[in-house]
Design a protein around this motif. Sequence first.
Motif, PDB file in Angstrom:
ATOM      1  N   ILE A   1       0.868  -1.276   0.011  1.00 12.07           N
ATOM      2  CA  ILE A   1      -0.006  -0.015   0.046  1.00 12.07           C
ATOM      3  C   ILE A   1       0.988   1.246   0.104  1.00 12.07           C
ATOM      4  O   ILE A   1       0.691   2.298  -0.611  1.00 12.07           O
ATOM      5  N   HIS A   2       1.987   1.182   0.675  1.00 10.27           N
ATOM      6  CA  HIS A   2       2.886   2.325   0.903  1.00 10.27           C
ATOM      7  C   HIS A   2       3.573   2.876  -0.740  1.00 10.27           C
ATOM      8  O   HIS A   2       3.587   3.739  -1.058  1.00 10.27           O
ATOM      9  N   ALA A   3       3.843   1.558  -1.291  1.00 10.87           N
ATOM     10  CA  ALA A   3       4.439   1.960  -2.547  1.00 10.87           C
ATOM     11  C   ALA A   3       3.573   2.357  -3.728  1.00 10.87           C
ATOM     12  O   ALA A   3       3.792   3.430  -4.483  1.00 10.87           O
ATOM     13  N   ILE A   4       2.150   2.069  -3.425  1.00 13.84           N
ATOM     14  CA  ILE A   4       1.062   2.605  -4.382  1.00 13.84           C
ATOM     15  C   ILE A   4       0.619   4.033  -4.060  1.00 13.84           C
ATOM     16  O   ILE A   4       0.768   4.873  -4.780  1.00 13.84           O
ATOM     17  N   ASN A   5       0.869   4.198  -2.610  1.00 16.65           N
ATOM     18  CA  ASN A   5       0.381   5.604  -2.114  1.00 16.65           C
ATOM     19  C   ASN A   5       1.575   6.591  -2.678  1.00 16.65           C
ATOM     20  O   ASN A   5       1.430   7.711  -2.998  1.00 16.65           O
ATOM     21  N   ASN A   6       2.891   6.119  -2.427  1.00 17.38           N
ATOM     22  CA  ASN A   6       4.146   6.816  -2.705  1.00 17.38           C
ATOM     23  C   ASN A   6       4.084   7.363  -4.156  1.00 17.38           C
ATOM     24  O   ASN A   6       4.765   8.135  -4.512  1.00 17.38           O
ATOM     25  N   ALA A   7       3.481   6.430  -5.036  1.00 15.67           N
ATOM     26  CA  ALA A   7       3.351   6.738  -6.634  1.00 15.67           C
ATOM     27  C   ALA A   7       2.339   7.534  -7.040  1.00 15.67           C
ATOM     28  O   ALA A   7       2.037   7.803  -7.910  1.00 15.67           O
ATOM     29  N   ASP A   8       1.593   8.221  -5.795  1.00 15.90           N
ATOM     30  CA  ASP A   8       0.625   9.162  -5.831  1.00 15.90           C
ATOM     31  C   ASP A   8      -0.694   8.241  -6.619  1.00 15.90           C
ATOM     32  O   ASP A   8      -1.208   8.916  -7.475  1.00 15.90           O
ATOM     33  N   LEU A   9      -0.955   7.163  -6.294  1.00 10.77           N
ATOM     34  CA  LEU A   9      -2.030   6.399  -6.683  1.00 10.77           C
ATOM     35  C   LEU A   9      -2.924   5.788  -5.831  1.00 10.77           C
ATOM     36  O   LEU A   9      -3.383   4.812  -5.820  1.00 10.77           O
ATOM     37  N   ARG A  10      -3.441   6.959  -4.812  1.00 12.76           N
ATOM     38  CA  ARG A  10      -4.031   6.338  -3.830  1.00 12.76           C
ATOM     39  C   ARG A  10      -5.634   6.070  -4.352  1.00 12.76           C
ATOM     40  O   ARG A  10      -6.154   5.238  -3.307  1.00 12.76           O
ATOM     41  N   ASP A  11      -5.970   6.313  -5.597  1.00 12.62           N
ATOM     42  CA  ASP A  11      -7.344   5.986  -6.012  1.00 12.62           C
ATOM     43  C   ASP A  11      -7.084   4.526  -6.163  1.00 12.62           C
ATOM     44  O   ASP A  11      -8.376   3.434  -5.895  1.00 12.62           O
ATOM     45  N   ILE A  12      -5.898   3.947  -6.404  1.00 15.70           N
ATOM     46  CA  ILE A  12      -5.702   2.538  -6.900  1.00 15.70           C
ATOM     47  C   ILE A  12      -5.620   1.862  -5.663  1.00 15.70           C
ATOM     48  O   ILE A  12      -6.274   0.646  -5.359  1.00 15.70           O
ATOM     49  N   ALA A  13      -4.952   2.414  -4.511  1.00 21.43           N
ATOM     50  CA  ALA A  13      -5.024   1.775  -3.312  1.00 21.43           C
ATOM     51  C   ALA A  13      -6.515   1.630  -2.551  1.00 21.43           C
ATOM     52  O   ALA A  13      -6.915   0.657  -1.702  1.00 21.43           O
ATOM     53  N   PHE A  14      -7.208   2.768  -2.558  1.00 22.76           N
ATOM     54  CA  PHE A  14      -8.635   2.549  -2.240  1.00 22.76           C
ATOM     55  C   PHE A  14      -9.337   1.560  -2.750  1.00 22.76           C
ATOM     56  O   PHE A  14     -10.245   1.047  -2.230  1.00 22.76           O
ATOM     57  N   SER A  15      -9.214   1.502  -4.326  1.00 25.65           N
ATOM     58  CA  SER A  15      -9.988   0.594  -4.797  1.00 25.65           C
ATOM     59  C   SER A  15      -9.626  -0.784  -4.389  1.00 25.65           C
ATOM     60  O   SER A  15     -10.607  -1.684  -4.202  1.00 25.65           O
ATOM     61  N   LEU A  16      -8.416  -1.031  -4.311  1.00 23.05           N
ATOM     62  CA  LEU A  16      -8.014  -2.560  -3.890  1.00 23.05           C
ATOM     63  C   LEU A  16      -8.410  -3.013  -2.431  1.00 23.05           C
ATOM     64  O   LEU A  16      -9.078  -3.898  -2.469  1.00 23.05           O
ATOM     65  N   SER A  17      -8.497  -1.727  -1.546  1.00 16.82           N
ATOM     66  CA  SER A  17      -8.692  -2.211  -0.275  1.00 16.82           C
ATOM     67  C   SER A  17     -10.385  -2.308  -0.154  1.00 16.82           C
ATOM     68  O   SER A  17     -10.718  -2.976   1.006  1.00 16.82           O
ATOM     69  N   SER A  18     -10.920  -1.703  -1.163  1.00 13.13           N
ATOM     70  CA  SER A  18     -12.489  -1.720  -0.946  1.00 13.13           C
ATOM     71  C   SER A  18     -13.344  -3.085  -1.557  1.00 13.13           C
ATOM     72  O   SER A  18     -14.268  -3.229  -1.390  1.00 13.13           O
ATOM     73  N   ILE A  19     -12.264  -3.967  -2.082  1.00 15.92           N
ATOM     74  CA  ILE A  19     -12.873  -5.090  -2.705  1.00 15.92           C
ATOM     75  C   ILE A  19     -12.528  -6.606  -2.034  1.00 15.92           C
ATOM     76  O   ILE A  19     -12.515  -7.688  -2.777  1.00 15.92           O
ATOM     77  N   LEU A  20     -11.804  -6.460  -0.867  1.00 16.94           N
ATOM     78  CA  LEU A  20     -11.212  -7.832  -0.139  1.00 16.94           C
ATOM     79  C   LEU A  20     -11.991  -8.177   0.572  1.00 16.94           C
ATOM     80  O   LEU A  20     -11.605  -9.353   1.266  1.00 16.94           O
ATOM     81  N   ASP A  21     -13.176  -7.957   1.049  1.00 16.23           N
ATOM     82  CA  ASP A  21     -13.824  -8.427   2.160  1.00 16.23           C
ATOM     83  C   ASP A  21     -15.366  -9.053   1.559  1.00 16.23           C
ATOM     84  O   ASP A  21     -16.002  -9.407   2.388  1.00 16.23           O
ATOM     85  N   PHE A  22     -15.407  -9.180   0.200  1.00 15.11           N
ATOM     86  CA  PHE A  22     -16.343  -9.843  -0.149  1.00 15.11           C
ATOM     87  C   PHE A  22     -15.946 -10.290  -1.596  1.00 15.11           C
ATOM     88  O   PHE A  22     -15.025  -9.956  -2.213  1.00 15.11           O
ATOM     89  N   LEU A  23     -16.812 -11.407  -2.094  1.00 16.16           N
ATOM     90  CA  LEU A  23     -16.785 -11.864  -3.424  1.00 16.16           C
ATOM     91  C   LEU A  23     -17.678 -11.809  -4.193  1.00 16.16           C
ATOM     92  O   LEU A  23     -18.922 -12.766  -3.609  1.00 16.16           O
TER      93      LEU A  23
END
Length: 293
Positions: A148-170
């Motif tokens: 997550i730090h690498a993605i945020n550090n690349a100024d891609l916080r929207d990607i980090a948010f998108s990933l984190s929001s789909i991990l608790d359901f299928l």
Amino acid sequence: MVKENQMVSSIMGVNTGVIRQNNNFAVLALKIKHPRNKHTLLFFPLVTLKDLLLGLEHRLARQTASAGKSKEEQRKAIDSASKKMHSHLPELTEDELKAADIGQCVDKVELSQYSENDLIFTFSLRRGEMLKLRINEYQIELLVSAIIHAINNADLRDIAFSLSSILDFLPLYDAEFLPDGNIAYDTYLQDEWKQALFARHQALVYHYTDDNGQTQFGGTVIKTRSASGSDEMASISRRVLDYSHRLHKLKGKPCQVSVKDISANPQHKLTLKQCMHSLQLLQRQVKEQQTAK
């Protein structure tokens, strides 16, 4: 032909970076230090990165659910493992990222084994090889943080948010209820190992009043660990709309959602027919409740 490496590699330390293409996320670079000063550099596109995080997040959720003395002991073990991994941080240079070997790109992720202490992932590489990686449960927190730090550090916080929001359901199925009583649906093909992470089948029916005063319905069937009626399930029901092709049109509309547990048995595999039947029953119940008002 895929060549499988029967050896299972372990982790001593990790480093991460992001490769961008046209200013967009291309792959996440994960450099792993193994015992005997060996190193592996892997590249994860979004699809396989999401699958890796899915398996890791499941174990993190189990850790979070523990309590009492075991919770304190667990925290000490995680801190100790993180400190040890920091001491074995492999260098990841810009030249290594520029010279990225496409053969080391991970095309498929499978959580092939898991125990009380370890997760073993099998990575299918584009060069036709398979790599097995053992991750100790106390290493997971630092590994996820590094990603997550690498993605945020690349100024891609929207990607980090998108990933984190789909991990608790299928998602399994999306559906639209047609005027003739039939259902039009889409199927999400999910690997067995992913489905095994979640015990509960949930049916969700969304309903709202359109501009003509008519009630419109949409539905979905998902697997999750959250019970219907919980705050977690309420959050999931909102996030589902972001990723469903059929339900995305409901996002932003003042719709209501009804949720029903179909099955809470992790060994119970529901058929398409059973899932669609459950959606129809739930929609019928919603209609009856509205008529009774």
